[in-house]
Write an enzyme that holds these catalytic residues in place. Structure first.
Site, PDB file in Angstrom:
ATOM      1  CG  ASN A   1      -3.499   5.771  12.645  1.00 54.70           C
ATOM      2  OD1 ASN A   1      -2.697   6.081  13.523  1.00 54.70           O
ATOM      3  ND2 ASN A   1      -4.371   4.793  12.782  1.00 54.70           N
TER       4      ASN A   1
ATOM      5  CE1 TYR B   1       4.711  -2.991  12.146  1.00 56.28           C
ATOM      6  CE2 TYR B   1       3.455  -1.414  13.435  1.00 56.28           C
ATOM      7  CZ  TYR B   1       4.148  -1.736  12.282  1.00 56.28           C
ATOM      8  OH  TYR B   1       4.285  -0.815  11.285  1.00 56.28           O
TER       9      TYR B   1
ATOM     10  CB  THR C   1       5.240   2.063  13.333  1.00 55.01           C
ATOM     11  OG1 THR C   1       3.951   2.209  13.934  1.00 55.01           O
ATOM     12  CG2 THR C   1       6.063   1.185  14.267  1.00 55.01           C
TER      13      THR C   1
ATOM     14  CE1 TYR D   1      -2.939   3.144   0.836  1.00 55.84           C
ATOM     15  CE2 TYR D   1      -2.420   2.830   3.160  1.00 55.84           C
ATOM     16  CZ  TYR D   1      -3.002   3.575   2.156  1.00 55.84           C
ATOM     17  OH  TYR D   1      -3.656   4.726   2.463  1.00 55.84           O
TER      18      TYR D   1
ATOM     19  CG  LEU E   1     -11.802   3.832  11.762  1.00 56.81           C
ATOM     20  CD1 LEU E   1     -12.836   2.915  12.411  1.00 56.81           C
ATOM     21  CD2 LEU E   1     -11.508   5.026  12.669  1.00 56.81           C
TER      22      LEU E   1
ATOM     23  CB  SER F   1       2.329  -3.266   9.310  1.00 56.05           C
ATOM     24  OG  SER F   1       1.328  -3.434   8.335  1.00 56.05           O
TER      25      SER F   1
ATOM     26  N   GLY G   1       1.406  -7.705  -0.676  1.00 56.88           N
ATOM     27  CA  GLY G   1       1.298  -6.702  -1.743  1.00 56.88           C
ATOM     28  C   GLY G   1       0.675  -7.300  -2.998  1.00 56.88           C
TER      29      GLY G   1
ATOM     30  CG  PHE H   1     -12.601  -2.111  18.127  1.00 61.18           C
ATOM     31  CD1 PHE H   1     -13.654  -3.018  18.169  1.00 61.18           C
ATOM     32  CD2 PHE H   1     -11.728  -2.171  17.050  1.00 61.18           C
ATOM     33  CE1 PHE H   1     -13.835  -3.958  17.154  1.00 61.18           C
ATOM     34  CE2 PHE H   1     -11.894  -3.106  16.039  1.00 61.18           C
ATOM     35  CZ  PHE H   1     -12.959  -4.004  16.082  1.00 61.18           C
TER      36      PHE H   1
ATOM     37  CG  ASP I   1      -6.629   0.027  19.757  1.00 56.20           C
ATOM     38  OD1 ASP I   1      -5.676  -0.186  18.991  1.00 56.20           O
ATOM     39  OD2 ASP I   1      -7.814  -0.210  19.459  1.00 56.20           O
TER      40      ASP I   1
HETATM   41  N1  UFG Z   1     -11.147   0.865  15.085  1.00 57.14           N
HETATM   42  C1  UFG Z   1     -12.480   0.647  15.385  1.00 57.14           C
HETATM   43  N2  UFG Z   1     -13.149  -0.269  14.623  1.00 57.14           N
HETATM   44  C2  UFG Z   1     -12.575  -0.955  13.613  1.00 57.14           C
HETATM   45  C3  UFG Z   1     -11.202  -0.717  13.316  1.00 57.14           C
HETATM   46  C4  UFG Z   1     -10.519   0.205  14.088  1.00 57.14           C
HETATM   47  O1  UFG Z   1     -13.048   1.227  16.309  1.00 57.14           O
HETATM   48  O2  UFG Z   1     -13.241  -1.785  12.974  1.00 57.14           O
HETATM   49  C5  UFG Z   1     -10.431   1.851  15.891  1.00 57.14           C
HETATM   50  C6  UFG Z   1      -9.201   1.279  16.595  1.00 57.14           C
HETATM   51  O3  UFG Z   1      -9.565   0.695  17.815  1.00 57.14           O
HETATM   52  C7  UFG Z   1      -8.321   2.520  16.713  1.00 57.14           C
HETATM   53  C8  UFG Z   1      -8.674   3.347  15.481  1.00 57.14           C
HETATM   54  O4  UFG Z   1      -9.925   2.848  15.028  1.00 57.14           O
HETATM   55  O5  UFG Z   1      -8.694   3.239  17.846  1.00 57.14           O
HETATM   56  C9  UFG Z   1      -7.658   3.204  14.371  1.00 57.14           C
HETATM   57  O6  UFG Z   1      -7.418   1.812  14.167  1.00 57.14           O
HETATM   58  P1  UFG Z   1      -6.607   1.253  12.926  1.00 57.14           P
HETATM   59  O7  UFG Z   1      -6.617  -0.248  13.042  1.00 57.14           O
HETATM   60  O8  UFG Z   1      -7.106   1.855  11.668  1.00 57.14           O
HETATM   61  O9  UFG Z   1      -5.148   1.820  13.158  1.00 57.14           O
HETATM   62  P2  UFG Z   1      -4.187   1.690  14.439  1.00 57.14           P
HETATM   63  O10 UFG Z   1      -4.219   3.035  15.091  1.00 57.14           O
HETATM   64  O11 UFG Z   1      -4.475   0.524  15.268  1.00 57.14           O
HETATM   65  O12 UFG Z   1      -2.803   1.351  13.719  1.00 57.14           O
HETATM   66  C10 UFG Z   1      -1.927   2.316  13.332  1.00 57.14           C
HETATM   67  C11 UFG Z   1      -1.011   1.713  12.259  1.00 57.14           C
HETATM   68  C12 UFG Z   1      -0.116   0.666  12.895  1.00 57.14           C
HETATM   69  C13 UFG Z   1       0.574   1.272  14.084  1.00 57.14           C
HETATM   70  C14 UFG Z   1      -0.421   1.794  15.070  1.00 57.14           C
HETATM   71  C15 UFG Z   1       0.234   2.417  16.259  1.00 57.14           C
HETATM   72  O13 UFG Z   1      -1.746   1.139  11.219  1.00 57.14           O
HETATM   73  O14 UFG Z   1       0.838   0.232  11.952  1.00 57.14           O
HETATM   74  O15 UFG Z   1      -1.215   2.779  14.430  1.00 57.14           O
HETATM   75  O16 UFG Z   1      -0.615   2.284  17.363  1.00 57.14           O
HETATM   76  F1  UFG Z   1       1.331   0.346  14.698  1.00 57.14           F
END
Ligand code: UFG
Length: 322
Positions: free
Chosen positions: A168, A139, A115, A10, A188, A75, A34, A206, A284
């Protein structure tokens, strides 16, 4: 020529789109996460594993490589907790093989995708690079381990490097030809957009009891093309100086809660989401927002895309179908 490891992923594919306008590019990717279809046709493509020394020998002896940009990694925070070995093997051990090959072939310029997960649970509103590293999952640990290795290789062997710590990443290329695609999808914005396209029956939020104004987690969303441009500035700096070892955060400096992101997706698409409020997801942090002042001051980087534009670019990509 620039070697882009993980250029079919990506973020890597967005970088290749920008870099190919300035440099010859060779992409090395094992296509484990990929897609060949994301790689710009003007780039040379080699299918192979970065941990495979034979493949690396072939690449470094065939092409005159002056720098390596390394995007290839697993990741997913959750997966890293369940299967840490995979993360240390792919993100650390394989990277060591790549770095050894670089040193053997006297290629000393390296850009590494790291990250925000290296910071763990921060205690400040805006995270700059002076904040302590305290990852809370394998990670983040795996990325930080490579950062430590890079510092030692720089001291001992004169490696030059730029570490870029992403917050993000979201959004799709303006052409809508490349965008975010993971299987399974955990992020998300793609999840919300897939739901609004009718591919999922609901969105789970979440956690609603975080210490944030609306109780949901706050994140700093940055467009993949803004990120790609930061890599190009970092590469130009590396190639123009004899010595550089530096770490930069990459974010927009603005935090949005999960609820705010859903609201913005509804606004951009004109569709209404079906939301389920669920328990917190393990690992988280409540809030992650970057200060990217350092790269703005030192390299003149300027992120261009705001949340609404990030989402509308992603919407174009998702709604066109893959
Ligand atoms: N979330 C939801 N519902 C979903 C998916 C995500 O509520 O279906 C929330 C998560 O709990 C989080 C936020 O949306 O609070 C963002 O979640 P993502 O999974 O989109 O992204 P992350 O913040 O978990 O992950 C990002 C990067 C990772 C990195 C991380 C650092 O993608 O590579 O930040 O915490 F490690």
């Amino acid at each position: 020529m620039i070697l882009v490891v993980g250029g079919a992923g990506y973020v890597g594919s967005h970088l290749v789109r920008e870099l190919i306008e300035k440099e010859e590019v060779i992409v090395l990717d094992n296509l484990s996460t990929g897609f060949k279809s994301l790689v710009d046709l003007r780039a040379t493509f080699v299918e192979g594993n970065l941990g495979d020394r034979k493949v690396l020998d072939k690449v470094f002896t065939t092409y005159p490589i002056k720098a390596v940009m390394h995007f290839a990694a697993n990741s997913l925070v959750g997966e890293s907790v369940v299967d840490p070995y995979k993360y240390y093997e792919n993100n650390v051990a394989a990277t060591l093989t790549l770095l050894k090959a670089m040193l053997d072939y006297n290629v000393k310029n390296f850009i590494f995708s790291s990250t925000a997960a290296t910071y763990g649970i921060p205690h400040v509103d805006l995270i700059d690079e002076t904040q302590p590293n305290a990852p809370i999952n394998p990670y983040g640990q795996s990325k930080l381990m490579v950062e430590y290795i890079l510092a030692d290789l720089a001291d001992a062997y004169g490696l030059n490097y730029v570490v870029l710590r992403y917050f993000n990443v979201a959004g799709a290329h303006a052409s809508a030809e490349i965008g975010e695609s993971h299987d399974p999808e955990t992020h998300l914005i793609p999840i919300i957009l897939q739901h609004l396209l009718g591919e999922r029956d609901k969105i789970s939020v979440f956690g609603t009891d975080y210490d944030t104004p609306d109780g949901t987690c706050i994140r700093d969303y940055i467009h993949a093309t803004d990120l790609a441009n930061a890599h190009i500035l970092a590469l130009e700096a590396l190639l123009s100086e004899s010595k550089r070892t530096v770490t930069y955060n990459l974010g927009n400096g603005n935090g949005f809660s999960v609820k705010e992101v859903i609201d913005t997706c509804e606004k951009v698409t004109g569709r209404k989401a079906n939301i389920e409020y669920a328990d917190r997801r393990a690992g988280d942090p409540a809030k992650l927002v970057a200060s990217s002042e350092k790269i703005q001051e030192e390299l003149g980087w300027e992120p261009k895309f705001k949340l609404e534009e990030i989402i509308s670019s992603a919407w174009k990509w998702h709604s066109k179908g893959k």
